[in-house]
Enzyme design. Structure first.
Site, PDB file in Angstrom:
ATOM      1  N   PRO A  17       7.495  -9.885  -1.140  1.00  0.00           N
ATOM      2  CA  PRO A  17       8.032  -8.802  -1.082  1.00  0.00           C
ATOM      3  C   PRO A  17       7.187  -7.600  -1.175  1.00  0.00           C
ATOM      4  O   PRO A  17       5.838  -7.625  -1.969  1.00  0.00           O
ATOM      5  CB  PRO A  17       8.895  -8.958  -2.432  1.00  0.00           C
ATOM      6  CG  PRO A  17       8.171 -10.225  -3.216  1.00  0.00           C
ATOM      7  CD  PRO A  17       7.658 -11.076  -2.012  1.00  0.00           C
ATOM      8  N   GLU A  18       7.197  -6.654  -0.199  1.00  0.00           N
ATOM      9  CA  GLU A  18       6.481  -5.623  -0.415  1.00  0.00           C
ATOM     10  C   GLU A  18       7.069  -4.133  -1.107  1.00  0.00           C
ATOM     11  O   GLU A  18       8.326  -4.372  -1.399  1.00  0.00           O
ATOM     12  CB  GLU A  18       5.821  -5.095   0.977  1.00  0.00           C
ATOM     13  CG  GLU A  18       4.900  -5.911   1.336  1.00  0.00           C
ATOM     14  CD  GLU A  18       3.964  -5.699   2.482  1.00  0.00           C
ATOM     15  OE1 GLU A  18       4.106  -4.304   2.706  1.00  0.00           O
ATOM     16  OE2 GLU A  18       3.326  -6.484   3.311  1.00  0.00           O
TER      17      GLU A  18
END
Ligand SMILES: [Zn+2]
Length: 307
Positions: A17-18
């Site tokens: 997840p960014e």
């Protein structure tokens, strides 16, 4: 052909997840947690990536949450106890919202049973928060690279997590002037410079690759050699890829909510990331996406339109 090629490269697409994913999770959780009181907190193990702070569950129990925010890739839940719950999703962290089914459970006060969401393996559910609105929020993390901690809200900015962190890429503190200052005289590659969290907060490998493609900049260029008009293109590229990913996350969120209540992973259509050997999708470009390794991480770019 592209479909097949994409399938073969699935390992690349299992992404951490960014910033856009964390922002999507924040938006999904906010309607359930903003202003809610935590009536029950279940902590099922002593640690995730790091140990939980002492008396973690007890310090959360009874606390009312203010407005959920995000800084870089951290979710922040300020509490009326003077502390802020800080959560990082690591690689596989995800939250699941479990609403009490109609007619199940009982009257106010009784928390009843929750509808258990499908998908995440329950043996990896490590924290369950229950609010006074009868909503259960579970944190599930198979690889346990995520973590949660409690920091006094007044000392948040000077905590090791946030001290020295650069501006938010979608915030007012980030723009061509600040980026030009950070780039000035720097021999390091533009790719590595953008991954430096002191330069800009929350950018990871995927969106740096995508932003450099939008800006038509080669990832190995020295940051100090990027000219003013190129910096403008880069700022616009960064903002565009993040904004589009957040918008895509919003639509995925609606699908996910109706499906199983999980807020976490979804896959966007990337233009270069994970697309080695594919034709470049830029208009009028006949290039092919290349992959090189920089600082131990894959960079995907088009050698035709990224100079
Ligand atoms: Zn190209």
């Amino acid at each position: 052909m592209r479909e097949l090629a994409a399938c073969r490269r699935i390992p690349y697409l299992v992404a951490m997840p960014e910033l856009p994913e964390v922002e999507t999770v924040r938006r999904g959780l906010a309607p359930h947690l903003d202003g809610a009181r935590l009536v029950e907190v279940e902590q099922r193990r002593p640690d995730l990536r790091f140990p939980f702070p002492d008396d973690f569950a007890a310090r959360l129990r009874g606390a009312r949450i203010g407005t959920l925010t995000r800084r870089a890739k951290y979710l922040l839940a300020p509490l009326d106890t003077g502390e802020t719950l800080v959560a990082h999703l690591g690689m596989t962290g995800r939250f699941t919202i479990e609403e009490r089914l109609e007619g199940e459970g009982g009257d106010a006060g009784a928390l009843g049973r929750f509808h258990h969401a499908a998908g995440a393996d329950p043996k990896h559910t490590h924290v369950v928060l229950t609010t006074d609105r009868g909503v259960g929020v579970s944190y599930n993390d198979a690889r346990r690279f995520g973590y949660m901690t409690l920091i006094p809200t007044a000392r948040l900015e000077e905590s090791p997590y946030f001290k020295g962190l650069g501006p938010e890429p979608l915030g007012r503190g980030f723009g061509p002037t600040t980026l030009a200052q950070a780039f000035a005289g720097r021999r390091q590659s533009v790719k590595a410079t953008l991954l430096d969290q002191r330069v800009v907060a929350g950018l990871g490998n995927i969106y740096v690759c995508e932003a450099l493609h939008r800006a038509r900049l080669h990832p190995e260029r020295a940051a100090g050699d990027i000219g003013p008009s190129e910096i403008k293109r880069l700022v616009s590229g960064i903002r565009t890829v993040l904004t589009e990913a957040i918008a895509a996350g919003g639509s995925t969120l609606r699908d996910y909510r109706s499906a199983d209540g999980a807020l976490g992973y979804f896959q966007h259509a990337f233009k270069v990331y994970g697309r080695e050997d594919d034709a470049c999708v830029s208009p009028r470009c006949h290039g092919v996406v290349q992959r090189i390794v920089q600082g131990g991480r894959s960079s995907f770019y088009c050698s035709q339109c990224q100079r």
